[in-house]
Design a protein around this motif. Structure first.
Motif, PDB file in Angstrom:
ATOM      1  N   SER A 400     -57.411  21.127  16.103  1.00  0.00           N
ATOM      2  CA  SER A 400     -56.572  22.223  15.587  1.00  0.00           C
ATOM      3  C   SER A 400     -56.930  22.547  14.135  1.00  0.00           C
ATOM      4  O   SER A 400     -57.743  21.885  13.500  1.00  0.00           O
ATOM      5  CB  SER A 400     -55.090  21.866  15.721  1.00  0.00           C
ATOM      6  OG  SER A 400     -54.737  20.811  14.844  1.00  0.00           O
ATOM      7  N   TYR A 401     -56.282  23.572  13.616  1.00  0.00           N
ATOM      8  CA  TYR A 401     -56.631  24.149  12.314  1.00  0.00           C
ATOM      9  C   TYR A 401     -56.366  23.212  11.139  1.00  0.00           C
ATOM     10  O   TYR A 401     -57.181  23.081  10.237  1.00  0.00           O
ATOM     11  CB  TYR A 401     -55.846  25.446  12.145  1.00  0.00           C
ATOM     12  CG  TYR A 401     -56.145  26.238  10.903  1.00  0.00           C
ATOM     13  CD1 TYR A 401     -57.310  26.988  10.790  1.00  0.00           C
ATOM     14  CD2 TYR A 401     -55.243  26.276   9.846  1.00  0.00           C
ATOM     15  CE1 TYR A 401     -57.579  27.742   9.658  1.00  0.00           C
ATOM     16  CE2 TYR A 401     -55.489  27.031   8.716  1.00  0.00           C
ATOM     17  CZ  TYR A 401     -56.653  27.758   8.627  1.00  0.00           C
ATOM     18  OH  TYR A 401     -56.906  28.512   7.503  1.00  0.00           O
ATOM     19  N   GLY A 402     -55.197  22.586  11.112  1.00  0.00           N
ATOM     20  CA  GLY A 402     -54.833  21.697  10.022  1.00  0.00           C
ATOM     21  C   GLY A 402     -54.072  22.393   8.914  1.00  0.00           C
ATOM     22  O   GLY A 402     -54.642  22.731   7.881  1.00  0.00           O
ATOM     23  N   LYS A 403     -52.732  22.547   9.096  1.00  0.00           N
ATOM     24  CA  LYS A 403     -51.911  23.183   8.059  1.00  0.00           C
ATOM     25  C   LYS A 403     -50.511  22.574   8.069  1.00  0.00           C
ATOM     26  O   LYS A 403     -49.586  23.093   8.691  1.00  0.00           O
ATOM     27  CB  LYS A 403     -51.829  24.698   8.258  1.00  0.00           C
ATOM     28  CG  LYS A 403     -51.184  25.436   7.084  1.00  0.00           C
ATOM     29  CD  LYS A 403     -51.224  26.939   7.290  1.00  0.00           C
ATOM     30  CE  LYS A 403     -50.717  27.671   6.046  1.00  0.00           C
ATOM     31  NZ  LYS A 403     -49.298  27.426   5.764  1.00  0.00           N
ATOM     32  N   PRO A 404     -50.346  21.455   7.345  1.00  0.00           N
ATOM     33  CA  PRO A 404     -49.032  20.806   7.292  1.00  0.00           C
ATOM     34  C   PRO A 404     -48.159  21.325   6.170  1.00  0.00           C
ATOM     35  O   PRO A 404     -47.247  20.628   5.708  1.00  0.00           O
ATOM     36  CB  PRO A 404     -49.409  19.340   7.053  1.00  0.00           C
ATOM     37  CG  PRO A 404     -50.642  19.434   6.200  1.00  0.00           C
ATOM     38  CD  PRO A 404     -51.387  20.672   6.650  1.00  0.00           C
TER      39      PRO A 404
END
Length: 526
Positions: A400-404
């Motif tokens: 997945s993209y990775g945006k926490p």
């Protein structure tokens, strides 16, 4: 220190002025009394972008001083591009110690912001369920095979009968549409740029299409405004042996007014038909409103988790301590219909912003499969992460993209600034997934497999859904052989990594990627 203090006061006043003035004065070259040119409205907007970031950005303390950064130095014939260039530059100062790169480092376009962007209103309208485009997205399946990822019903593409899996044979009569992007051979990306501009930046287009059954047709499309139905597919499958699978393709976390009734109806159908296993397809969902993510989690979570912690939100020290005079002047309408409010009234502490599960509906499953790709981002990842400690969560697809991290919209003149103001963690304190979720790796049980663009959503033979059906019925995933083939100069197959790269390069030029806080926070204690 006094000099810096007075400069800050002047800039603060300028930023407030920038928020009020009309852009018609951009070319005002009148001088001040001391002979220096008066700042244009665009100059003041640039100041405001910097000042809001310096106050509210999650990593505000990594940003340089106003004089060192020089916001007004960013130039471009397009005002929007000039402002985005400024925000790109601001995004590169905060360094993630685990990688040595900026938190907002983009693998596919280094030096630009992975999360932050300036909106002219287009993306904000889409989040409320209104779009104005052709209503389709595309992706390369093979080097010489450009496919439709999905279409929205009611859009120009949907009305023309274009569906996921259809192959684009030519665009406006040109067949020079094979993949020539970065990382493949020595291509100059002329074809990729042509495709991207034609699909995402034009008003009219002629597409010659071929369906999976090899029949061909021509679609003449013109951009139009339509209402988005974020649910592209919802079906129930009886796999026998007591397995009933509910499958839903949820493509955007639009506003609750748009999305919640549709989600409630789909999950009611799942419950009434006795669904035992749930598949949530978020493969192209770049995110949206936090409130809608919570709605989806509350429909999925087991009833026994009702009232327990869903997730925590963490803001920067300026917001927590109330040193936010700019944000405090931003007014919003109460989404519940109450009196208008401003952000200065609210409590940004962790304790005041904890969100608990509030189980909705009667579907009660112990396991959920999420289909993900490199376009699965932000509110999608929040939804998944919130459920990880609460039930069996399986990951199927690509990294997945990775945006926490997430943001709320900041209005500056006619523009809207989106830049991270908070991070999130689930009840097990899991967060910080800047690299995204990698299916089949430690902490993310499931299987890594390539997106299958040759089949429509819900087709049991579609690769990623087929992987899940195999697991449900046999206890093990069945990965298709083509997923491990790689790109070679002169070849025509994409590896998993190349697939993710080409997808993001093509689609992130237009796709919203974000997690927008759109709820009323708790008021500060008086």
């Amino acid at each position: 220190m006094k000099k810096i203090y007075y400069v800050a006061i002047i800039l603060f006043i300028s930023s407030l002025t920038a928020c009020k003035k009309d852009n018609k004065n951009n070319n005002n070259n009148n001088n001040n009394n001391n002979g220096t040119p008066k700042p244009t409205t665009l100059d003041l907007i640039k100041d405001s972008v910097y000042l809001y970031a310096k106050e509210d950005y999650l990593w505000f303390d990594a940003l340089p001083s106003y004089d060192a950064f020089s916001p007004r130095s960013f130039k471009d014939p397009s005002d929007l591009n000039a402002l985005q260039s400024e925000l790109d530059a601001l995004s590169q100062f905060a360094i993630n110690p685990s990688t040595g790169n900026p938190y907002e480092y983009s693998d596919y376009n280094p030096g630009t912001a992975k999360y932050s962007f300036i909106d002219d209103g287009t993306e904000s309208a889409a989040l409320n369920g209104i779009k104005g485009d052709f209503g389709l997205d595309v992706q390369y399946n093979l080097v010489n095979d450009l496919r439709v990822e999905y279409t929205y019903a009611g859009s120009p593409a949907g009305m023309a009968g274009i569906t996921r899996g259809d192959e684009i044979m030519s665009i406006n009569g040109s067949t020079n549409i094979s993949y020539d992007g970065p990382g493949y051979g020595t291509g100059t990306s002329a074809n990729l740029n042509y495709v991207s501009n034609a699909i995402y930046n034009s008003k009219n287009i002629v597409l010659k299409m071929q369906r999976p059954d090899l029949t061909t047709y021509t679609a003449n499309l013109s951009v139009a405004t339509y209402t988005v139905n974020p649910i592209l597919k919802d079906s129930v499958y009886d796999l026998g042996a007591g397995h009933k699978v509910g499958y839903i393709v949820f493509n955007s976390f639009t506003s609750e007014a748009n999305a919640k009734p549709k989600l409630t109806a789909a999950f009611s159908k799942f419950a009434s038909q006795g669904v035992t296993d749930l598949v949530v397809d978020l493969r192209y969902n770049g995110g949206g409103y936090v409130s809608t993510a919570e709605d989806l989690d509350n429909l999925i979570v087991p009833a026994a988790k009702n009232g327990t912690l869903m997730y925590n939100t963490f803001y920067n020290s300026n917001l927590v301590n109330g040193t936010d005079p700019l944000l405090g002047k931003q007014w919003r309408r109460d989404p519940s219909g109450g009196p208008d409010y401003n952000y200065g009234q609210f409590d940004y502490t962790v304790a005041s912003n904890a969100v608990n599960f509030s189980k909705q509906g009667t579907l009660n499953v112990g396991r959920v499969f999420f289909i993900i790709t490199g376009q699965t981002a932000s509110a999608s990842e929040l939804t998944i992460n919130n459920l990880r400690p609460e039930m069996d969560v399986q990951f199927v697809g690509e990294q997945s993209y990775g945006k926490p991290v997430g943001f709320f919209d900041l209005d500056i003149n006619k523009y809207i600034m989106y830049t991270p103001e908070f991070s999130v963690q689930n009840s097990a304190n899991q967060g910080g997934y800047y690299a995204g979720f990698t299916p089949g790796s430690t902490g993310y049980p499931g299987v890594k497999d390539q997106d299958d663009l040759t089949k429509n959503f819900g087709d049991p033979s579609e690769g990623l859904l087929g992987d899940i059906f195999a697991y449900i019925t046999t206890g093990s995933y069945a990965v298709r052989s083509h997923a491990i083939q790689s790109v070679n100069p002169g070849g025509n197959m994409f590896s998993l990594a190349a697939s993710r790269t080409k997808s993001i390069l093509l689609n992130n030029k237009h796709q919203f990627t974000g997690m927008v806080f759109n709820k009323k926070l708790k008021l500060k204690k008086r």
